[in-house]
Design a protein around this motif. Structure first.
Motif, short mmCIF file in Angstrom:
data_model
loop_
_atom_site.label_atom_id
_atom_site.label_comp_id
_atom_site.label_asym_id
_atom_site.label_seq_id
_atom_site.Cartn_x
_atom_site.Cartn_y
_atom_site.Cartn_z
N LYS A 49 0.83 -1.21 0.00
CA LYS A 49 0.00 0.00 0.00
C LYS A 49 0.86 1.26 0.00
O LYS A 49 0.53 2.26 -0.63
CB LYS A 49 -0.92 0.00 1.22
CG LYS A 49 -2.02 -1.04 1.18
CD LYS A 49 -2.88 -0.95 2.44
CE LYS A 49 -4.02 -1.96 2.40
NZ LYS A 49 -4.87 -1.88 3.61
N MET A 50 1.98 1.21 0.71
CA MET A 50 2.87 2.37 0.81
C MET A 50 3.51 2.70 -0.54
O MET A 50 3.58 3.86 -0.94
CB MET A 50 3.97 2.11 1.85
CG MET A 50 3.50 2.12 3.29
SD MET A 50 4.79 1.49 4.41
CE MET A 50 6.18 2.54 4.00
N VAL A 51 3.99 1.68 -1.24
CA VAL A 51 4.71 1.94 -2.50
C VAL A 51 3.75 2.19 -3.65
O VAL A 51 4.13 2.79 -4.65
CB VAL A 51 5.68 0.79 -2.83
CG1 VAL A 51 6.73 0.64 -1.76
CG2 VAL A 51 4.94 -0.54 -3.02
N ASP A 52 2.53 1.69 -3.52
CA ASP A 52 1.46 2.00 -4.48
C ASP A 52 1.82 1.60 -5.92
O ASP A 52 1.55 2.32 -6.87
CB ASP A 52 1.11 3.49 -4.41
CG ASP A 52 -0.26 3.78 -5.04
OD1 ASP A 52 -1.11 2.89 -5.00
OD2 ASP A 52 -0.43 4.89 -5.56
N HIS A 53 2.47 0.45 -6.06
CA HIS A 53 2.66 -0.13 -7.40
C HIS A 53 2.76 -1.65 -7.23
O HIS A 53 3.06 -2.13 -6.13
CB HIS A 53 3.92 0.43 -8.08
CG HIS A 53 5.20 0.11 -7.37
ND1 HIS A 53 5.77 -1.14 -7.35
CD2 HIS A 53 6.05 0.90 -6.65
CE1 HIS A 53 6.90 -1.12 -6.67
NE2 HIS A 53 7.09 0.10 -6.22
N PRO A 54 2.50 -2.41 -8.27
CA PRO A 54 2.58 -3.87 -8.15
C PRO A 54 3.99 -4.29 -7.73
O PRO A 54 4.98 -3.74 -8.23
CB PRO A 54 2.26 -4.36 -9.56
CG PRO A 54 1.50 -3.25 -10.18
CD PRO A 54 2.07 -1.98 -9.60
N ILE A 55 4.08 -5.24 -6.80
CA ILE A 55 5.39 -5.62 -6.27
C ILE A 55 5.73 -7.07 -6.61
O ILE A 55 4.86 -7.90 -6.80
CB ILE A 55 5.47 -5.40 -4.74
CG1 ILE A 55 4.47 -6.30 -4.00
CG2 ILE A 55 5.26 -3.94 -4.39
CD1 ILE A 55 4.65 -6.28 -2.49
N SER A 56 7.03 -7.31 -6.67
CA SER A 56 7.55 -8.66 -6.89
C SER A 56 8.22 -9.14 -5.61
O SER A 56 8.90 -8.36 -4.93
CB SER A 56 8.55 -8.67 -8.05
OG SER A 56 9.63 -7.80 -7.76
N VAL A 57 8.04 -10.42 -5.28
CA VAL A 57 8.53 -10.97 -4.02
C VAL A 57 9.41 -12.17 -4.30
O VAL A 57 9.10 -13.00 -5.17
CB VAL A 57 7.35 -11.40 -3.11
CG1 VAL A 57 7.86 -11.96 -1.79
CG2 VAL A 57 6.40 -10.23 -2.86
N PHE A 58 10.49 -12.28 -3.54
CA PHE A 58 11.36 -13.46 -3.60
C PHE A 58 11.33 -14.16 -2.25
O PHE A 58 11.72 -13.60 -1.24
CB PHE A 58 12.79 -13.05 -3.95
CG PHE A 58 13.78 -14.20 -3.93
CD1 PHE A 58 13.48 -15.40 -4.57
CD2 PHE A 58 15.00 -14.08 -3.29
CE1 PHE A 58 14.38 -16.47 -4.56
CE2 PHE A 58 15.91 -15.13 -3.28
CZ PHE A 58 15.60 -16.32 -3.92
#
Length: 390
Positions: A49-58
């Motif tokens: 929510k903070m970064v407000d863009h789709p995120i990738s996770v490892f």
């Protein structure tokens, strides 16, 4: 191979039958770590929510794939997840579990975590390092390859080293000296954070710590990684040493990579125990904790009550000083039985000092009241309760 199914969060996975959770088990599901995974889901959800863009996770240590599957299915902001493991059986099971949950945005890779980080430099917004043991050998790869502004989630289960039971392994793995005390688990987190901060600094990166906790057999930290030479230098100013007197419980802190602390306690003359280098800055972000708690109702978490209890405890102690006192330890030095801790806490608050309980220890109090005054307060409460003739 005999298997059974487990439901956790919004996912269902198939896992092999096993007698006992241990490093010797080829692949296992650890139900005790469900709270850990719930916390991770909540924090990564708030980070997204903070970064407000789709995120990738490892997810570097995928095992059955439960953690990566939950990230992909339960966190709206997660666009893609890579699950890694060196164990071919784990990879096979994780791939099967992704199909079982219709997760086409998750890839499962058979390789070492360091190699996967290096070959995907700058591609991950979130790197989750949750090994069986120390994360030390994966920290530099994480520091070098995570995207600036990314979130690191790092666990350690080698608490005997970080808490001072064994000094040499802590020195070897984290470049720090620990000591055993009532607040050794807090020291362990601070040693771990200083180690991570030094690894980040090599790459002109620095920490913004969001949350940390010590629960059961492990310690875990969550922090955003930023880039910048000047701010990295300033961040290293948070590293220093703690001196602890095991006789009278007096303690001092010293900032810097070289301890300027005396070898003996100025209060009683006993030899100090000195630990460090460790992180002396904040290990919680109060605003982030509140925002995370506020968003927990949007998630389906089986351990929600336990999570909120932990978050509330950390929220309360987040602006307190470095280290805390154990009322039982203080009373042992005074050679008296312990009064009710709530009576002591109430009186500390009445005198205008910071006071909170701590999640690190049931009998712990985090306060900026001077130790001598705290000891006298405890004595006064005992005399008031028992009468002067006692």
């Amino acid at each position: 191979m005999d298997t059974h199914y487990i439901k956790e969060g919004l996912v269902e996975i198939e896992v092999p039958d096993f007698e006992k959770v241990s490093a010797k088990a080829p692949v296992f599901y650890n139900p005790v770590m469900e709270l850990n995974r719930d916390i991770s889901v909540a924090i990564i959800n708030q980070y997204a929510k903070m970064v407000d863009h789709p995120i990738s996770v490892f997810d570097a240590f995928g095992g059955t794939g439960i953690r990566g599957a939950r990230y992909a299915k339960e966190i709206p902001g997660v666009e893609s997840v890579m699950v890694g493991d060196v164990n071919p059986l784990a990879v096979e099971i994780a791939q099967k579990n992704m199909k079982l949950n219709d997760l086409d945005n998750v890839t499962v890779e058979k390789n070492d975590a360091n190699i996967l980080l290096q070959s995907n430099k700058g591609l991950f917004d979130v790197v989750d390092i949750d090994p069986f043991g120390t994360p030390a050998m994966f920290t530099q790869s994480t520091a070098a390859n995570i995207r600036p502004g990314g979130l690191i989630c790092i666990s350690a289960t080698d608490t005997s080293a970080l808490c001072g039971t064994y000094h040499d392994p802590c020195l070897r793995k984290y470049g720090a000296r620990p000591f055993k005390s009532e607040y050794c688990h807090e020291n362990g987190i601070r040693i771990m954070l200083a180690f991570i901060a030094r690894n980040l600094a090599v790459n002109q990166k620095y920490l913004e710590v969001l949350f940390s906790h010590s629960t059961q057999h492990y310690m875990r930290i969550y922090a955003i990684v930023h880039r910048g030479g000047k701010k990295t230098n300033e961040s290293l100013d948070n590293i220093g040493f703690i001196a602890h007197c095991p006789h009278c419980l007096h303690r001092e802190i010293s900032y810097g990579f070289v301890s300027t602390l005396p070898s003996k306690c100025p209060e009683c003359g006993c030899d100090y125990e000195i630990a460090g280098p460790m992180w002396l800055g904040s290990i919680w972000n109060k605003e982030f904790i509140k925002d995370t708690m506020d968003s927990v109702d949007d998630l389906q978490l089986n351990k929600k009550d336990e999570l909120l209890k932990l978050f509330n405890q950390c929220y309360e102690e987040s602006e307190g000083p470095v280290t805390f006192y154990d009322i039982h330890k203080i009373c042992k030095t005074l050679k008296i039985s312990s009064p009710k801790i709530n009576d002591v806490i109430d009186e500390i608050a009445n005198r205008g000092y910071f006071i909170s309980r701590t999640h690190f220890k049931l009998t712990g109090m985090r306060t900026d009241m001077p130790l001598d005054e705290l000891k006298q307060l405890i004595v006064d409460i005992k005399e008031e309760k028992l009468g002067p003739e006692n």
